[in-house]
Design a protein around this motif. Structure first.
Motif, mmCIF file in Angstrom:
data_model
loop_
_atom_site.group_PDB
_atom_site.id
_atom_site.type_symbol
_atom_site.label_atom_id
_atom_site.label_comp_id
_atom_site.label_asym_id
_atom_site.label_seq_id
_atom_site.Cartn_x
_atom_site.Cartn_y
_atom_site.Cartn_z
ATOM 1 N N ALA A 1 44.980 38.751 47.737
ATOM 2 C CA ALA A 1 45.826 39.245 46.934
ATOM 3 C C ALA A 1 45.274 40.130 45.635
ATOM 4 O O ALA A 1 44.320 39.668 45.238
ATOM 5 C CB ALA A 1 46.864 38.036 46.443
ATOM 6 N N ALA A 2 46.319 40.738 44.749
ATOM 7 C CA ALA A 2 45.856 41.554 43.828
ATOM 8 C C ALA A 2 45.347 40.323 42.705
ATOM 9 O O ALA A 2 45.883 39.220 42.653
ATOM 10 C CB ALA A 2 47.218 42.335 43.304
ATOM 11 N N ALA A 3 44.211 40.606 41.982
ATOM 12 C CA ALA A 3 43.792 39.888 41.059
ATOM 13 C C ALA A 3 44.992 39.590 39.914
ATOM 14 O O ALA A 3 45.566 40.682 39.516
ATOM 15 C CB ALA A 3 42.567 40.240 40.283
ATOM 16 N N VAL B 1 46.701 34.258 33.962
ATOM 17 C CA VAL B 1 45.746 33.101 34.230
ATOM 18 C C VAL B 1 45.901 31.993 32.959
ATOM 19 O O VAL B 1 45.814 30.892 33.168
ATOM 20 C CB VAL B 1 44.086 33.458 34.261
ATOM 21 N N ARG B 2 45.832 32.730 31.935
ATOM 22 C CA ARG B 2 46.169 31.720 30.661
ATOM 23 C C ARG B 2 47.453 30.964 30.677
ATOM 24 O O ARG B 2 47.498 29.639 30.598
ATOM 25 C CB ARG B 2 46.379 32.640 29.598
ATOM 26 N N ALA C 1 42.068 21.765 38.520
ATOM 27 C CA ALA C 1 42.675 22.922 39.162
ATOM 28 C C ALA C 1 42.538 24.086 37.790
ATOM 29 O O ALA C 1 42.017 25.064 38.130
ATOM 30 C CB ALA C 1 44.069 22.900 39.358
ATOM 31 N N ALA C 2 42.783 23.442 36.878
ATOM 32 C CA ALA C 2 42.665 24.336 35.383
ATOM 33 C C ALA C 2 41.226 24.849 35.118
ATOM 34 O O ALA C 2 40.904 25.845 34.864
ATOM 35 C CB ALA C 2 43.177 23.639 34.295
ATOM 36 N N GLN D 1 36.039 30.580 37.037
ATOM 37 C CA GLN D 1 35.993 31.706 37.753
ATOM 38 C C GLN D 1 35.779 32.942 36.853
ATOM 39 O O GLN D 1 35.690 34.016 37.278
ATOM 40 C CB GLN D 1 36.919 31.719 38.875
ATOM 41 N N LEU D 2 36.116 32.821 35.467
ATOM 42 C CA LEU D 2 36.132 33.805 34.570
ATOM 43 C C LEU D 2 34.861 34.317 34.311
ATOM 44 O O LEU D 2 33.832 33.247 33.909
ATOM 45 C CB LEU D 2 37.027 33.781 33.542
ATOM 46 N N ALA D 3 34.536 35.297 34.079
ATOM 47 C CA ALA D 3 33.216 35.476 33.435
ATOM 48 C C ALA D 3 33.281 35.491 32.067
ATOM 49 O O ALA D 3 34.404 35.157 31.322
ATOM 50 C CB ALA D 3 32.895 37.272 33.387
ATOM 51 N N GLU D 4 32.042 35.228 31.124
ATOM 52 C CA GLU D 4 32.074 34.738 29.808
ATOM 53 C C GLU D 4 32.767 35.689 28.871
ATOM 54 O O GLU D 4 33.443 35.113 27.874
ATOM 55 C CB GLU D 4 30.534 34.681 29.452
#
Length: 355
Positions: A43-45, A51-52, A194-195, A201-204
């Protein structure tokens, strides 16, 4: 077999020549149809804002489950204390029944020593009027004492049965509370995991930006709250107990949030507020939901430092008002006790522990 191979090679050669001589066209690579063994395209990112919002929702659910966990723990402590009290009452009741039975046995032995004759018969046989009257009074007193002793024995036995039933009920409540705690703990850990997975999974740079978005959302909510005139009449002084509570709470700034914690090294939101008011010698309920349910409610415009602001429709978060439109609170896992705008979250209402 040779003729078939030759025919196949000829067809292949013709197709290749056709492709080489055809006009060149820009074409996208075909997307295979998903089948039983084909993985569908991802799916599209999600956007960072999405995400927040998802992380915030997960932590709010974890906060609500933490409240349920803490409440079950608080109730279990109360029920354990009640069982201890009832156990002592049962022991006292058993001792009292043993004493009453000893007294009854002593009376029976005394009657045996007197020949087993009823007191009235003994008095008639004495032949002495004065002894008769003395004996009559003693007999009446003895009858009253025996009657009182039997009543007391019956009441002691009823009390003992009630204590035993109450103790058994509290044991069942504790067991039910443990089941509830286990479910809440599982929910808390699942939501937090989960959070944390989403955030990991996020970059710095994305994580830094995520924190900025979180702060921007809080600032926007605070600005909207202030522009509504909410602080216009809020200028009251804290009570002496409120000052002590505020001093304790602000003294914890920088300590990490840990669900279920109530100090001294870490806190969850209601662990911080309950311990702050305990330090002010005003014990209050352990959880934000019970603080909302049990403590006196006051209008926002009457708020003063030390009061507790309850947040969200389910009363799953709490902070302590410290003045100038600010609260001190323990936000969520991954964050530390900090100061923030009192209007940075959805306000449900305000309670005052020392009203």
């Amino acid at each position: 077999m040779n003729r078939r191979h030759c025919a196949s090679a000829a067809i292949t050669l013709v197709c290749a020549l056709a492709l080489l001589t055809a006009p060149v066209q820009a074409m996208a690579a075909p997307i295979p149809e998903p089948g039983p063994t084909t993985t569908a395209p991802p799916a599209a990112a999600k956007s960072l804002e999405e995400v927040r919002a998802e992380i915030e929702t997960l932590y709010r659910k974890a906060g609500a489950a933490t409240d349920a966990y803490n409440l079950a723990e608080e109730q279990a402590e109360k029920q354990s204390g009640e069982i201890a009290r009832l156990t002592k009452s049962i022991a006292d009741g058993e001792a009292k029944i043993a004493e009453l039975k000893d007294r009854a046995g002593a009376q029976a032995r005394e009657q045996y020593r007197s020949g087993g004759l009823p007191p009235g018969t003994q008095m008639v046989l004495s032949g002495d009027p004065s002894l008769f009257m003395d004996g009559l009074n003693q007999a009446r007193q003895g009858q009253q004492a025996t009657k009182g002793m039997l009543t007391e024995l019956e009441q002691a036995q009823e009390d003992l049965e009630t204590y035993a039933q109450d103790a058994d009920l509290n044991r069942k409540k504790i067991e039910a509370g443990r089941v509830k705690q286990a479910k809440s703990r599982k929910s808390i850990e699942a939501q937090i995991a989960a959070a944390e997975k989403l955030e990991s999974q996020l970059a710095e740079k994305e994580r830094d930006r995520l924190l900025e978005l979180e702060q921007d959302a809080a600032s926007s909510a605070q600005a909207a709250w202030l522009s509504s005139g909410a602080l216009q009449d809020i200028n009251r002084e804290a009570s002496p107990a409120g000052k002590r509570a505020v001093a304790f709470a602000t003294g914890q700034i920088g300590k990490p949030y840990v669900w279920g914690a109530e100090g001294p090294g870490s806190y969850d939101c209601s662990g911080l507020t309950s311990q702050a008011w305990a330090a002010a010698k005003r014990p209050i309920p352990r959880t934000s939901q019970e603080q909302w349910r049990q403590l006196p409610r006051i209008p926002v415009q009457d708020m003063r430092p030390g009061d507790l602001i309850i947040y969200h429709g389910d009363a799953s978060h709490v902070g302590m008002y410290v003045g100038d439109g600010q609260i001190v609170h323990a936000p969520r896992p991954g964050r530390h006790v900090t100061l923030t705008g009192a209007g940075s979250m959805q306000i449900l209402g305000v309670v005052r522990p020392d009203k």
